[in-house]
Design a protein around this motif. Structure first.
Motif, PDB file in Angstrom:
ATOM      1  N   MET A  13       0.824  -1.208   0.000  1.00 23.35           N
ATOM      2  CA  MET A  13       0.000   0.000   0.000  1.00 23.35           C
ATOM      3  C   MET A  13       0.862   1.263   0.000  1.00 23.35           C
ATOM      4  SD  MET A  13      -3.350   0.664   0.066  1.00 23.35           S
ATOM      5  CE  MET A  13      -4.147  -0.635   1.002  1.00 23.35           C
ATOM      6  N   ASN A  14       1.947   1.262   0.818  1.00 25.02           N
ATOM      7  CA  ASN A  14       2.823   2.436   0.878  1.00 25.02           C
ATOM      8  C   ASN A  14       3.455   2.734  -0.474  1.00 25.02           C
ATOM      9  OD1 ASN A  14       2.324   2.972   3.549  1.00 25.02           O
ATOM     10  ND2 ASN A  14       4.061   1.765   4.297  1.00 25.02           N
ATOM     11  N   ASP A  15       3.787   1.660  -1.215  1.00 26.98           N
ATOM     12  CA  ASP A  15       4.393   1.843  -2.531  1.00 26.98           C
ATOM     13  C   ASP A  15       3.406   2.517  -3.479  1.00 26.98           C
ATOM     14  OD1 ASP A  15       6.487   1.424  -4.543  1.00 26.98           O
ATOM     15  OD2 ASP A  15       5.096  -0.037  -5.407  1.00 26.98           O
ATOM     16  N   LEU A  16       2.143   2.060  -3.445  1.00 28.24           N
ATOM     17  CA  LEU A  16       1.108   2.654  -4.294  1.00 28.24           C
ATOM     18  C   LEU A  16       0.878   4.109  -3.903  1.00 28.24           C
ATOM     19  CD1 LEU A  16      -1.056   2.340  -6.483  1.00 28.24           C
ATOM     20  CD2 LEU A  16      -2.607   1.463  -4.721  1.00 28.24           C
ATOM     21  N   GLN A  17       0.829   4.379  -2.610  1.00 25.58           N
ATOM     22  CA  GLN A  17       0.643   5.751  -2.142  1.00 25.58           C
ATOM     23  C   GLN A  17       1.771   6.655  -2.621  1.00 25.58           C
ATOM     24  OE1 GLN A  17       0.074   6.136   2.086  1.00 25.58           O
ATOM     25  NE2 GLN A  17       0.428   8.341   2.074  1.00 25.58           N
ATOM     26  N   ASN A  18       3.000   6.188  -2.498  1.00 22.07           N
ATOM     27  CA  ASN A  18       4.143   6.995  -2.922  1.00 22.07           C
ATOM     28  C   ASN A  18       4.101   7.293  -4.417  1.00 22.07           C
ATOM     29  OD1 ASN A  18       5.192   7.078  -0.322  1.00 22.07           O
ATOM     30  ND2 ASN A  18       6.470   5.253  -0.617  1.00 22.07           N
ATOM     31  N   LYS A  19       3.690   6.304  -5.202  1.00 24.70           N
ATOM     32  CA  LYS A  19       3.597   6.512  -6.645  1.00 24.70           C
ATOM     33  C   LYS A  19       2.530   7.558  -6.982  1.00 24.70           C
ATOM     34  CE  LYS A  19       5.255   1.981  -8.179  1.00 24.70           C
ATOM     35  NZ  LYS A  19       4.882   0.688  -8.821  1.00 24.70           N
ATOM     36  N   ILE A  20       1.362   7.447  -6.329  1.00 28.32           N
ATOM     37  CA  ILE A  20       0.286   8.413  -6.576  1.00 28.32           C
ATOM     38  C   ILE A  20       0.736   9.821  -6.194  1.00 28.32           C
ATOM     39  CG2 ILE A  20      -2.010   9.155  -5.831  1.00 28.32           C
ATOM     40  CD1 ILE A  20      -2.116   6.822  -7.774  1.00 28.32           C
ATOM     41  N   GLU A  21       1.389   9.956  -5.042  1.00 30.67           N
ATOM     42  CA  GLU A  21       1.868  11.272  -4.595  1.00 30.67           C
ATOM     43  C   GLU A  21       2.847  11.858  -5.627  1.00 30.67           C
ATOM     44  OE1 GLU A  21       0.899  13.016  -2.100  1.00 30.67           O
ATOM     45  OE2 GLU A  21       0.255  11.732  -0.446  1.00 30.67           O
ATOM     46  N   GLY A  22       3.745  11.015  -6.118  1.00 31.53           N
ATOM     47  CA  GLY A  22       4.721  11.496  -7.096  1.00 31.53           C
ATOM     48  C   GLY A  22       4.086  11.889  -8.409  1.00 31.53           C
ATOM     49  N   TYR A  23       3.185  11.063  -8.917  1.00 34.48           N
ATOM     50  CA  TYR A  23       2.522  11.365 -10.184  1.00 34.48           C
ATOM     51  C   TYR A  23       1.639  12.601 -10.073  1.00 34.48           C
ATOM     52  CZ  TYR A  23       3.964   6.695 -11.777  1.00 34.48           C
ATOM     53  OH  TYR A  23       4.681   5.580 -12.129  1.00 34.48           O
ATOM     54  N   PHE A  24       1.046  12.811  -8.893  1.00 39.26           N
ATOM     55  CA  PHE A  24       0.182  13.978  -8.717  1.00 39.26           C
ATOM     56  C   PHE A  24       1.005  15.263  -8.788  1.00 39.26           C
ATOM     57  CE2 PHE A  24      -2.262  17.120  -6.305  1.00 39.26           C
ATOM     58  CZ  PHE A  24      -3.529  16.970  -6.861  1.00 39.26           C
ATOM     59  N   GLN A  25       2.186  15.236  -8.204  1.00 34.38           N
ATOM     60  CA  GLN A  25       3.046  16.417  -8.228  1.00 34.38           C
ATOM     61  C   GLN A  25       3.633  16.660  -9.615  1.00 34.38           C
ATOM     62  OE1 GLN A  25       3.518  18.648  -5.787  1.00 34.38           O
ATOM     63  NE2 GLN A  25       2.057  17.479  -4.529  1.00 34.38           N
ATOM     64  N   ALA A  26       3.925  15.564 -10.322  1.00 40.70           N
ATOM     65  CA  ALA A  26       4.563  15.700 -11.645  1.00 40.70           C
ATOM     66  C   ALA A  26       4.042  14.599 -12.567  1.00 40.70           C
ATOM     67  CB  ALA A  26       6.075  15.620 -11.513  1.00 40.70           C
ATOM     68  N   PRO A  27       2.844  14.807 -13.142  1.00 43.14           N
ATOM     69  CA  PRO A  27       2.265  13.777 -14.012  1.00 43.14           C
ATOM     70  C   PRO A  27       3.163  13.416 -15.191  1.00 43.14           C
ATOM     71  CG  PRO A  27       0.634  15.459 -13.478  1.00 43.14           C
ATOM     72  CD  PRO A  27       1.955  15.964 -12.996  1.00 43.14           C
ATOM     73  N   GLU A  28       3.973  14.358 -15.625  1.00 42.77           N
ATOM     74  CA  GLU A  28       4.845  14.111 -16.776  1.00 42.77           C
ATOM     75  C   GLU A  28       6.013  13.183 -16.417  1.00 42.77           C
ATOM     76  OE1 GLU A  28       6.498  17.457 -14.442  1.00 42.77           O
ATOM     77  OE2 GLU A  28       4.490  16.939 -15.193  1.00 42.77           O
ATOM     78  N   SER A  29       6.187  12.898 -15.105  1.00 42.89           N
ATOM     79  CA  SER A  29       7.316  12.074 -14.675  1.00 42.89           C
ATOM     80  C   SER A  29       7.102  10.586 -14.924  1.00 42.89           C
ATOM     81  CB  SER A  29       7.589  12.293 -13.183  1.00 42.89           C
ATOM     82  OG  SER A  29       6.500  11.819 -12.402  1.00 42.89           O
ATOM     83  N   GLY A  30       5.869  10.192 -15.265  1.00 44.46           N
ATOM     84  CA  GLY A  30       5.596   8.770 -15.461  1.00 44.46           C
ATOM     85  C   GLY A  30       4.937   8.498 -16.792  1.00 44.46           C
ATOM     86  N   ASP A  31       5.043   7.272 -17.235  1.00 47.98           N
ATOM     87  CA  ASP A  31       4.349   6.827 -18.435  1.00 47.98           C
ATOM     88  C   ASP A  31       2.841   6.839 -18.178  1.00 47.98           C
ATOM     89  OD1 ASP A  31       3.138   4.056 -19.724  1.00 47.98           O
ATOM     90  OD2 ASP A  31       4.393   5.221 -21.106  1.00 47.98           O
ATOM     91  N   ARG A  32       2.063   7.359 -19.146  1.00 51.46           N
ATOM     92  CA  ARG A  32       0.617   7.491 -18.962  1.00 51.46           C
ATOM     93  C   ARG A  32      -0.041   6.163 -18.591  1.00 51.46           C
ATOM     94  NH1 ARG A  32      -3.868  10.761 -20.813  1.00 51.46           N
ATOM     95  NH2 ARG A  32      -2.373  12.307 -21.544  1.00 51.46           N
ATOM     96  N   GLU A  33       0.341   5.101 -19.266  1.00 49.85           N
ATOM     97  CA  GLU A  33      -0.263   3.797 -18.992  1.00 49.85           C
ATOM     98  C   GLU A  33       0.059   3.325 -17.580  1.00 49.85           C
ATOM     99  OE1 GLU A  33      -2.497   2.293 -20.864  1.00 49.85           O
ATOM    100  OE2 GLU A  33      -2.338   4.079 -22.131  1.00 49.85           O
ATOM    101  N   MET A  34       1.263   3.610 -17.116  1.00 47.02           N
ATOM    102  CA  MET A  34       1.639   3.229 -15.749  1.00 47.02           C
ATOM    103  C   MET A  34       0.830   4.016 -14.725  1.00 47.02           C
ATOM    104  SD  MET A  34       3.303   1.307 -13.776  1.00 47.02           S
ATOM    105  CE  MET A  34       4.491   0.534 -14.908  1.00 47.02           C
ATOM    106  N   ILE A  35       0.623   5.315 -14.982  1.00 38.38           N
ATOM    107  CA  ILE A  35      -0.178   6.133 -14.064  1.00 38.38           C
ATOM    108  C   ILE A  35      -1.608   5.617 -14.028  1.00 38.38           C
ATOM    109  CG2 ILE A  35      -1.033   8.449 -13.563  1.00 38.38           C
ATOM    110  CD1 ILE A  35       1.411   9.577 -14.960  1.00 38.38           C
TER     111      ILE A  35
END
Length: 259
Positions: free
Chosen positions: A1-23
């Motif tokens: 769960m913590n891993d998923l939370q960290n990913k969401i927090e990161g993508y929210f701050q910088a959506p361009e930092s991840g692949d769209r399909e991964m987000i």
């Protein structure tokens, strides 16, 4: 769960930092957890309601990264229009009730023709009556009755810190509205036609105390008004505490809470 939370927090701050399909994959994982009640937008810990911002951010990300597509009932949207639980029917849902993806409905709840937006949590044995609108991320407890044409406000727009919260064993009267992150504490009764937002004065008739944003546990609330500069301004009045005379009038019907 913590891993998923960290990913969401990161993508929210910088959506361009991840692949769209991964987000999208991460966002869909959060929606699955919301549907199962394994995560909530807000939850009570140690007597205090805490908002899980990362869950709300995942919902907002869905609107940012997911493409609109045609789905049920001629809709064109970024979130799957309806929630389906027919493989595990724990609650009752009648025709013309619309439950959006990302909503949790508890065991033996009853959903009449109504609209329930994404991120909502509804506890067991709660009745959502005819024409009710429940806005995004509202948290509603167990053994509640949300009466006909009531409006429970959403939280995604404008972006507010806390959703509307209705705790366990509450009765929300017909044509009432609870908005702007107001908390209605357990065992409270809101009469028909009461409108409460965080700017609404809540006046305790017995003590004269004025408050905002929270209906104390066990309150019976009716619509009222007070004078200001010669004008009558609407308010909510706590007329008494729920007692043995109040309970039979709002008690749930166990015959209806039968999945």
């Amino acid at each position: 769960m913590n891993d998923l939370q960290n990913k969401i927090e990161g993508y929210f701050q910088a959506p361009e930092s991840g692949d769209r399909e991964m987000i999208i994959k991460c966002v869909d994982s959060v929606f699955l957890l919301l549907n199962d009640g394994k995560v909530r937008v807000a939850e009570k810990k140690d007597g205090k309601w805490n908002v899980n911002d990362w869950v709300k951010k995942a919902i907002l990300l869905a609107f940012k990264v997911k493409p609109s597509q045609k789905s049920d009932f001629d809709s064109f949207d970024k979130i799957d229009t309806l929630k389906y639980d027919y493989e595990n029917p724990r609650y009752r849902k009648v025709p013309l009730s619309f439950i959006r993806n990302g909503v949790y409905i508890g065991d033996c709840a009853v959903i009449m023709p109504s609209y329930i937006n994404t991120g909502v949590y509804i506890g067991s044995k709660t009745m959502v009556d005819m024409g009710v609108v429940i806005g995004s991320c509202a948290q509603i407890g167990a053994n509640c009755h949300i009466s006909a044409l009531a409006c429970i406000g959403g939280v995604l727009e404008p972006y507010q810190a806390s959703p509307v919260i209705i705790e366990d064993d509450c009765f929300i009267g017909a044509n009432s509205s609870i908005l702007d992150g107001v908390i209605v504490e357990e065992n409270s009764v809101i009469a028909s036609g009461v409108n409460i937002s965080t700017s609404t004065k809540i006046i305790d008739r017995t003590s004269g105390k004025v408050s905002h944003g929270v209906i104390p546990s066990g309150s019976v609330v009716v619509p009222g008004s007070y004078q200001s500069n010669g004008l009558n301004i609407s308010c909510a009045v706590i007329v008494k505490r729920a007692d043995t005379k109040t309970k039979p009038k709002v008690d749930i019907n166990e015959f209806l809470r039968n999945s």
